[in-house]
Design a protein around this motif. Structure first.
Motif, mmCIF file in Angstrom:
data_model
loop_
_atom_site.group_PDB
_atom_site.id
_atom_site.type_symbol
_atom_site.label_atom_id
_atom_site.label_comp_id
_atom_site.label_asym_id
_atom_site.label_seq_id
_atom_site.Cartn_x
_atom_site.Cartn_y
_atom_site.Cartn_z
ATOM 1 N N ARG A 600 0.827 -1.208 0.000
ATOM 2 C CA ARG A 600 0.000 0.000 0.000
ATOM 3 C C ARG A 600 0.858 1.254 0.000
ATOM 4 N NH1 ARG A 600 -3.337 -3.316 3.353
ATOM 5 N NH2 ARG A 600 -2.269 -2.566 5.228
ATOM 6 N N SER A 601 1.900 1.254 0.834
ATOM 7 C CA SER A 601 2.771 2.435 0.875
ATOM 8 C C SER A 601 3.465 2.641 -0.467
ATOM 9 C CB SER A 601 3.808 2.272 1.987
ATOM 10 O OG SER A 601 4.626 1.140 1.749
ATOM 11 N N LEU A 602 3.876 1.538 -1.097
ATOM 12 C CA LEU A 602 4.522 1.674 -2.403
ATOM 13 C C LEU A 602 3.543 2.151 -3.469
ATOM 14 C CD1 LEU A 602 6.776 -1.528 -2.428
ATOM 15 C CD2 LEU A 602 7.522 0.839 -2.181
ATOM 16 N N GLU A 603 2.297 1.691 -3.394
ATOM 17 C CA GLU A 603 1.303 2.183 -4.348
ATOM 18 C C GLU A 603 1.058 3.674 -4.177
ATOM 19 O OE1 GLU A 603 -2.107 -0.211 -3.723
ATOM 20 O OE2 GLU A 603 -1.372 -1.919 -4.915
ATOM 21 N N GLN A 604 0.965 4.143 -2.926
ATOM 22 C CA GLN A 604 0.803 5.582 -2.693
ATOM 23 C C GLN A 604 2.003 6.356 -3.237
ATOM 24 O OE1 GLN A 604 0.147 6.041 1.501
ATOM 25 N NE2 GLN A 604 -1.872 5.013 1.483
ATOM 26 N N GLU A 605 3.174 5.848 -2.976
ATOM 27 C CA GLU A 605 4.371 6.521 -3.483
ATOM 28 C C GLU A 605 4.389 6.514 -5.010
ATOM 29 O OE1 GLU A 605 9.234 6.250 -2.988
ATOM 30 O OE2 GLU A 605 7.909 4.825 -1.962
ATOM 31 N N LEU A 606 3.915 5.405 -5.616
ATOM 32 C CA LEU A 606 3.865 5.339 -7.072
ATOM 33 C C LEU A 606 2.879 6.362 -7.635
ATOM 34 C CD1 LEU A 606 4.766 3.860 -9.645
ATOM 35 C CD2 LEU A 606 2.908 2.229 -9.247
ATOM 36 N N ASP A 607 1.712 6.532 -6.976
ATOM 37 C CA ASP A 607 0.747 7.530 -7.435
ATOM 38 C C ASP A 607 1.324 8.936 -7.356
ATOM 39 O OD1 ASP A 607 -1.013 5.472 -7.850
ATOM 40 O OD2 ASP A 607 -2.031 5.690 -5.907
ATOM 41 N N SER A 608 1.979 9.229 -6.237
ATOM 42 C CA SER A 608 2.574 10.574 -6.102
ATOM 43 C C SER A 608 3.656 10.799 -7.162
ATOM 44 C CB SER A 608 3.169 10.731 -4.696
ATOM 45 O OG SER A 608 4.192 9.765 -4.481
ATOM 46 N N ARG A 609 4.405 9.770 -7.450
ATOM 47 C CA ARG A 609 5.449 9.938 -8.472
ATOM 48 C C ARG A 609 4.838 10.092 -9.867
ATOM 49 N NH1 ARG A 609 10.724 6.138 -7.061
ATOM 50 N NH2 ARG A 609 11.145 7.044 -5.010
ATOM 51 N N GLU A 610 3.743 9.392 -10.141
ATOM 52 C CA GLU A 610 3.079 9.569 -11.429
ATOM 53 C C GLU A 610 2.542 10.983 -11.585
ATOM 54 O OE1 GLU A 610 0.099 6.611 -11.719
ATOM 55 O OE2 GLU A 610 1.494 4.990 -12.235
ATOM 56 N N GLN A 611 1.955 11.537 -10.508
ATOM 57 C CA GLN A 611 1.487 12.927 -10.575
ATOM 58 C C GLN A 611 2.655 13.883 -10.816
ATOM 59 O OE1 GLN A 611 -0.635 13.630 -6.947
ATOM 60 N NE2 GLN A 611 -2.285 12.146 -7.409
ATOM 61 N N ARG A 612 3.741 13.633 -10.103
ATOM 62 C CA ARG A 612 4.917 14.487 -10.292
ATOM 63 C C ARG A 612 5.449 14.368 -11.729
ATOM 64 N NH1 ARG A 612 9.384 12.849 -6.311
ATOM 65 N NH2 ARG A 612 7.549 12.970 -4.958
ATOM 66 N N LEU A 613 5.397 13.151 -12.271
ATOM 67 C CA LEU A 613 5.866 12.951 -13.630
ATOM 68 C C LEU A 613 4.972 13.663 -14.644
ATOM 69 C CD1 LEU A 613 7.860 11.488 -15.499
ATOM 70 C CD2 LEU A 613 6.349 9.501 -15.446
ATOM 71 N N GLN A 614 3.645 13.603 -14.443
ATOM 72 C CA GLN A 614 2.743 14.317 -15.334
ATOM 73 C C GLN A 614 2.987 15.824 -15.292
ATOM 74 O OE1 GLN A 614 0.693 13.074 -17.515
ATOM 75 N NE2 GLN A 614 1.038 10.915 -16.929
ATOM 76 N N LYS A 615 3.245 16.307 -14.087
ATOM 77 C CA LYS A 615 3.535 17.746 -13.949
ATOM 78 C C LYS A 615 4.822 18.116 -14.668
ATOM 79 C CE LYS A 615 3.963 21.308 -10.385
ATOM 80 N NZ LYS A 615 3.990 21.562 -8.916
ATOM 81 N N GLU A 616 5.828 17.249 -14.537
ATOM 82 C CA GLU A 616 7.093 17.524 -15.219
ATOM 83 C C GLU A 616 6.920 17.448 -16.730
ATOM 84 O OE1 GLU A 616 9.928 14.792 -13.700
ATOM 85 O OE2 GLU A 616 10.118 15.783 -11.734
ATOM 86 N N LEU A 617 6.076 16.512 -17.219
ATOM 87 C CA LEU A 617 5.845 16.412 -18.662
ATOM 88 C C LEU A 617 5.152 17.659 -19.205
ATOM 89 C CD1 LEU A 617 4.716 12.676 -19.022
ATOM 90 C CD2 LEU A 617 6.869 13.698 -19.764
ATOM 91 N N SER A 618 4.150 18.169 -18.473
ATOM 92 C CA SER A 618 3.479 19.403 -18.916
ATOM 93 C C SER A 618 4.444 20.587 -18.910
ATOM 94 C CB SER A 618 2.275 19.688 -18.011
ATOM 95 O OG SER A 618 2.696 19.856 -16.660
ATOM 96 N N GLU A 619 5.290 20.648 -17.878
ATOM 97 C CA GLU A 619 6.295 21.720 -17.831
ATOM 98 C C GLU A 619 7.271 21.592 -18.994
ATOM 99 O OE1 GLU A 619 7.918 25.136 -16.269
ATOM 100 O OE2 GLU A 619 6.111 24.065 -15.623
ATOM 101 N N ARG A 620 7.571 20.382 -19.339
ATOM 102 C CA ARG A 620 8.503 20.158 -20.449
ATOM 103 C C ARG A 620 7.873 20.581 -21.780
ATOM 104 N NH1 ARG A 620 11.399 14.334 -21.826
ATOM 105 N NH2 ARG A 620 12.629 15.073 -23.619
ATOM 106 N N ARG A 621 6.564 20.304 -21.949
ATOM 107 C CA ARG A 621 5.906 20.737 -23.181
ATOM 108 C C ARG A 621 5.902 22.255 -23.299
ATOM 109 N NH1 ARG A 621 1.837 17.122 -21.320
ATOM 110 N NH2 ARG A 621 2.100 15.000 -22.198
ATOM 111 N N ARG A 622 5.610 22.925 -22.182
ATOM 112 C CA ARG A 622 5.647 24.405 -22.220
ATOM 113 C C ARG A 622 7.044 24.908 -22.565
ATOM 114 N NH1 ARG A 622 2.267 23.820 -17.605
ATOM 115 N NH2 ARG A 622 4.062 24.177 -16.223
ATOM 116 N N MET A 623 8.063 24.256 -21.985
ATOM 117 C CA MET A 623 9.433 24.659 -22.267
ATOM 118 C C MET A 623 9.791 24.421 -23.734
ATOM 119 S SD MET A 623 12.131 26.010 -21.015
ATOM 120 C CE MET A 623 11.839 25.887 -19.258
#
Length: 852
Positions: A600-623
Motif C-alpha cells: 500500500r505504501s509503495l502504491e501511494q508513493e507510485l501515485d505521487s510519483r506519477e502525478q509528479r511525472l505528469q507535472k514535469e511532462l506538462s512543464e517540459r511541453r511548455r518549455m
C-alpha cells in the motif's frame, strides 16, 4: 556386403524385486558433543531420547519480525553429552555386526560440521574405543573358534572370493613369505598394536550367540580415502623413491557381475585377530590427510572408508573340510565411513590447497544431499527421476546400499556451541529429510551346513530301520517274569526210562506252541509299534506345522507391532510437523500483512510519483514550445545576418575583381609601351570603382580596353578563390596547426572538416582544401590554403588535382616595409607566381619557383 551399423552395448538387466518388498527407513541417530568451555553459549537442548530443540543464540534474529525461531527435530535415538561409546555401540553398530555374520551388508557413516566429533565417534581414544574397534572386537570374539586357515579364501580382484585347498593355501603362504616387501604382506599375528589394549576394557567385550557352527569364516579389511573426488588406497605399500618420489595413484570404480560397486585394485588384507586388524587400520590412518584449520586442530580433509569383508563357506559332510564350491561362498561387508565435515571458508579462512579441499568436500556432501532428495521424491511422489549417483565418488560407491543391498544408518554429530548454529541447522534439515528415505530390507541368505546334520543322521541311523523286526532287550525282571507267565506252562521233562518216547514229544510240542505264541506276539507288537510310529510321525509333523504357523504368526505380529510403532512414530512426527507448519503459517501470515502494508505504501508513493511525472511532462511541453519560439526568432535573425554577410562578400569580391582588372590593364599598358616605343602618352580613362549603391542602381560595366596587340605568351591567371560556389568541400585541417587569433579567417561554407583525409569524405565532395602552416623568413606564421578538385580514378578510388594556392600571413607594422612598387617587374612576377596553379594527381605539391 553391407557393413553393420555401430550400435550401443546393451545394458545388463538389473535384478528386479517383487512388488511387495518390505522397506525400512534409514536409521538416523543424533549425538551431541559436550561444550569445550562452560561459559560458551549452547543452542541445542535435548528434550527426550528422540527429540532435540534448536534455538537461535542471543543476538541472532531468525526472521524479519525479530522473533526467535525455535525448531524441534526427531531422530531414532538421541545420545546426550554424557553418553559413552559402549552405549552408542550397543544401540547403533552391534545390530550391523550381527547382520554381517548373517550374510547381510551394512553401511554406517557419520555426518556433521567440522569439529563436531565424527572421527572421535568412529575411532575413539585411549580408554574410550569408538565404533570401529568395538565392531572388530565383537566380530572376532564371535567367529574366532570357527576361522579358516590363512589363504584358504583368496580375493579374485573382482569383488569375489575363491576357495583353495590346504595344499594351495600352503603354497600361497610360502610364496607370500618369499616375496619382496613391495607386495602387501599380511601382518603377522605376533605384532599386536599396544594401543588397542587400552581402548576397550575386558568387561565391555561382547559377542554374537547366533553364529553358524557349520561354516568357516575369514575376515578381510581394506581402507581407502576419497580426496578431492579421487580414491586412494591407504594400505598400498608402494616403494618410496627418495630421488624421484611419485604421487599416489588414484583407484577407479568398477561394477561386478552382481551390479555391486567396488574399488578396483584396492588392497584387501586378511586378518585373524582384533589386534591385527586394528594394526592394519592404524597403518592406513597415518597416511590419511589431516590439516590444521581455524576451527579444528586436526581436521579431516578427505572421506575415509574402512571396509570389513566377511567370507564364509559351509563344511563338508564330515565337518572337517570346506566345500570346494565357489557358489557356496557368501561374502558380506560392513562399511564404516567417516565423512569430512562441511565448513565455510569465511570462518576457516582457508587458502590455496585448503580452499580447494573445502570446495570438494562441500560439493560431495551437496551431491549426497541431492541424491537423498531425489530418492525421497521418487518414493513419495511415485516419480522415476534419475538419481545423480555419478556426480560424486562417495555416492557412486554406496549406490547399492540405497538400492536395497543392506542396512543404512547415519550418526549426525552436532556441536551445541552458538558459532555453529547456521551450519547445524542445515545438518538438521538434511537429517530430517534422510529419515523419510526408505531402503529395501535385505534378504536372508541360507547356508547349507553339514556337520550338525550329519551327526543327527548318524544318531538316527543307529536305531531300527523301517520294515525290519526290532529286537528289544528287556532289562526289568518284573517285565520278564510277566512275559514268561503269559506263555503256556511246560510239561514235566524228567526222563526215567531210556525208552520213554512221550516226554520229549510233549516237550517239543509245548515249545513249538510257545514259539508260535511268541511269533504272534512279536508280529502284533511290531504292528502296534509301526502304527504308533506312524502316529508319532504324524503328530510330529502336525507339531512342526503348528510351530511353523506359530512362528509365522509371531513374526507377523512382530511386524505388525513394528508397523504400529512406526506409525505411532510417524504420527508423532507429523503432529510435530503440523505444529511447526502452523507456526510457520503464523509467521507467513505476519509477513504477508507486513508485505501488504509495504504494498500500500509503495502504491501511494507510485501515485505521487506519477502525478509528479505528469507535472514535469506538462512543464517540459511548455518549455519546448517556448524554445521553439526562441529558435524561430534566432533563425530569422541569423537568416538576415547571412543575407547581410552574403551581400558584403559579394561587394568585397567585386572590389577584388576591380583591383585585378586594374592591375591587368597596367600590365597591358606597360607591355604596349615597351613594344610601341613612344606610345606612353596614350592616356586611358580610369574606370570608377564599384560601390554598393551603384551596383543596386545599375549593372557594373567594365572599362573598355585598348585594341589588342599581338598575343604575348603569358599564361592566363586563375581566380584566387573558388570557395564561393555551391560545391561541397573537404576542409583538411591537420591536428598540428595552430589557431591564429586574426580578424580575417578563411570561411569555407558547405564543407566537411577532417583532421586527415579519408575516402568516405572525398567521395561526398567535389573540392579539396588543405590548410598548411609554415614559418616565414621574418619569423611569422604563414598559412597556405592549397585547393584542388576531387575526381574518381579508374580503380574506383578518389584522387585530388591541386589547382590553386592562397597564402595568409601576418606582418608587424613596426618592422621595415618590404613592399615593392606595384608597377615593378618583380611585383608582377611575384603576383604571377602566386596565381599560377600547380597540377598533380597525388598529395600537395609546392608551386614551381620563378627566377626574378
Amino acid at each position: 556386403m553391407q557393413r553393420m551399423g555401430k550400435g550401443r552395448t546393451p545394458r545388463r538387466p538389473v535384478p528386479k524385486r517383487g512388488p511387495h518388498v518390505e522397506k525400512d527407513p534409514v536409521g538416523v541417530y543424533c549425538r551431541i558433543r559436550p561444550l569445550g568451555a562452560d561459559d560458551q553459549e549452547c543452542c541445542i537442548e535435548m528434550i527426550s531420547n528422540s527429540t532435540i530443540q534448536l534455538h537461535a543464540p542471543d543476538g541472532l534474529k531468525a526472521n524479519r519480525n525479530g522473533e526467535y525461531k525455535e525448531m524441534q527435530y526427531s531422530f531414532k535415538h538421541v545420545f546426550g553429552v554424557n553418553t559413552g561409546q559402549m552405549e552408542l555401540f550397543q544401540e547403533v553398530a552391534k545390530p550391523l555386526v550381527e547382520d554381517l555374520i548373517h550374510c547381510k551388508n551394512g553401511l554406517l557413516f557419520t555426518y556433521g560440521v567440522t569439529g563436531s566429533g565424527k572421527t572421535y565417534t568412529m575411532t575413539g581414544s585411549a580408554g574410550e574405543g569408538g565404533l570401529l574397534p568395538r565392531a572388530l572386537d565383537m566380530l572376532f570374539n564371535s567367529i574366532s573358534p570357527f576361522q579358516a586357515k590363512r589363504y584358504v579364501f583368496k580375493p579374485d580382484d573382482k569383488n569375489g572370493m575363491e576357495i583353495q585347498d590346504s595344499v594351495e593355501a600352503l603354497l600361497e603362504r610360502q610364496r607370500r613369505e618369499s616375496q619382496l616387501p613391495a607386495v602387501p604382506k599380511t601382518p603377522s599375528r605376533q605384532r599386536a598394536d599396544l594401543e588397542f589394549a587400552d581402548m576397550i576394557n575386558a568387561e565391555e567385550a561382547c559377542k554374537s550367540d547366533s553364529v553358524d557352527e557349520d561354516c568357516c569364516y575369514s575376515v578381510f579389511v581394506s581402507y581407502i580415502e576419497i580426496y578431492n573426488n579421487y580414491i586412494y588406497d591407504l594400505l598400498d605399500d608402494a616403494p618410496f623413491d627418495p630421488i624421484r618420489p611419485k604421487a599416489p595413484q588414484s583407484k577407479p570404480l568398477r561394477e561386478d557381475q552382481n551390479h555391486n560397486m567396488y574399488v578396483a585394485g584396492c588392497t584387501e588384507v586378511e586378518v585373524k585377530s582384533t589386534e591385527e586388524a586394528f594394526e592394519v587400520f592404524w597403518k592406513g590412518q597415518k597416511k590419511r590427510r589431516i590439516a590444521n584449520t581455524q576451527l579444528n586442530r586436526e581436521s579431516s580433509r578427505s572421506h575415509s572408508v574402512f571396509t570389513l569383508k566377511l567370507a564364509q563357506a559351509p563344511l563338508d559332510a564330515d565337518g572337517d573340510h570346506i566345500l570346494q564350491d565357489k557358489n557356496q561362498v557368501n561374502v558380506s561387508q560392513l562399511c564404516l565411513v567417516d565423512l569430512a565435515g562441511s565448513e565455510r571458508t569465511s570462518r576457516t579462512r582457508a587458502e590455496g590447497s585448503r580452499l580447494r579441499e573445502a570446495g570438494n568436500i562441500n560439493q560431495s556432501l551437496m551431491t549426497l544431499r541431492t541424491c537423498m532428495e531425489v530418492l525421497r521424491e521418487n518414493q513419495m511422489c511415485g516419480t522415476n527421476k534419475m538419481v545423480p549417483y555419478r556426480d560424486s565418488k562417495v555416492t557412486h560407491l554406496f549406490k547399492n546400499y540405497f538400492d536395497g543391498e543392506g542396512k543404512v544408518r547415519m550418526i549426525v554429530c552436532v556441536n551445541p556451541k552458538a558459532d555453529d548454529y547456521e551450519e547445524t541447522m542445515l545438518v538438521m534439515r538434511f537429517a530430517e529429510m534422510t529419515q523419510e528415505v526408505e531402503v529395501a530390507r535385505p534378504v536372508d541368505r541360507p547356508i547349507c551346513g553339514r556337520r550338525q546334520r550329519h551327526q543327527a543322521f548318524r544318531e538316527e541311523r543307529g536305531g531300527a530301520n523301517a520294515g525290519t523286526p526290532l529286537h528289544y532287550t528287556v532289562s526289568d525282571p518284573a517285565l520278564l517274569t510277566q512275559l514268561l507267565e503269559s506263555l503256556p506252562p511246560l510239561p514235566p521233562c524228567n526222563l526215567l526210562d531210556p525208552s520213554d518216547d512221550q516226554t520229549l514229544p510233549r516237550l517239543i510240542e509245548a515249545l513249538q506252541k510257545r514259539h508260535r505264541i511268541r511269533q504272534m506276539m512279536t508280529e502284533q507288537f511290531n504292528q502296534t509299534a509301526a502304527s504308533i510310529r506312524s502316529m508319532m510321525e504324524q503328530f510330529s509333523s502336525q507339531v512342526g506345522a503348528k510351530d511353523t504357523l506359530i512362528h509365522s504368526q509371531q513374526s507377523r505380529m512382530g511386524e505388525k507391532e513394528k508397523l504400529i510403532l512406526n506409525q505411532k512414530t510417524e504420527i508423532e512426527r507429523l503432529e510435530k510437523k503440523s505444529k511447526t507448519l502452523e507456526y510457520k503459517i503464523d509467521i507467513l501470515q505476519k509477513t504477508t500483512d507486513m508485505y501488504e502494508q509495504d504494498k500500500r505504501s509503495l502504491e501511494q508513493e507510485l501515485d505521487s510519483r506519477e502525478q509528479r511525472l505528469q507535472k514535469e511532462l506538462s512543464e517540459r511541453r511548455r518549455m519546448e514550445q517556448r524554445m521553439q519560439g526562441v529558435v524561430a526568432d534566432t533563425k530569422i535573425k541569423w537568416e538576415s545576418e547571412c543575407v547581410r554577410r552574403v551581400n558584403a562578400k559579394q561587394l568585397e569580391m567585386q572590389n577584388k575583381l576591380w583591383v585585378k582588372d586594374e592591375k591587368l590593364k597596367q600590365l597591358k599598358a606597360i607591355v604596349t609601351e615597351s613594344n610601341s616605343g613612344g606610345a606612353s602618352d596614350a592616356v586611358q580613362e580610369r574606370p570608377l570603382r564599384p560601390t554598393r549603391e551603384r551596383d543596386h542602381n545599375a549593372g557594373y560595366k567594365r572599362s573598355a580596353s585598348p585594341s589588342p596587340m599581338p598575343p604575348i605568351p603569358v599564361r592566363p591567371s586563375h581566380r584566387r578563390s573558388h570557395s564561393c560556389g555551391g560545391d561541397k568541400w573537404v576542409d583538411h585541417r591537420p591536428s598540428s596547426n595552430l589557431e591564429l587569433d586574426t580578424v580575417m579567417q578563411p570561411i569555407v561554407p558547405n564543407a566537411i572538416t577532417v583532421s586527415s583525409p579519408n575516402e568516405k569524405a572525398l567521395s561526398k565532395c567535389h573540392k579539396y582544401l588543405l590548410r598548411h602552416q609554415e614559418l616565414a623568413s621574418d619569423g611569422e606564421i604563414e598559412t597556405r590554403l592549397i585547393k584542388g578538385d576531387v575526381f574518381k580514378t579508374r580503380g574506383g578510388g578518389q584522387a585530388v588535382q591541386f589547382t590553386d594556392i592562397e597564402s595568409l600571413r601576418q606582418e608587424d607594422p613596426n618592422a621595415p616595409s618590404r613592399k615593392r612598387r606595384s608597377g615593378s617587374a618583380e611585383s608582377l612576377q611575384m603576383e604571377d607566381r602566386e596565381n599560377r596553379p600547380p597540377v598533380t594527381n597525388s598529395g600537395p605539391v609546392h608551386p614551381k619557383r620563378w627566377k626574378p
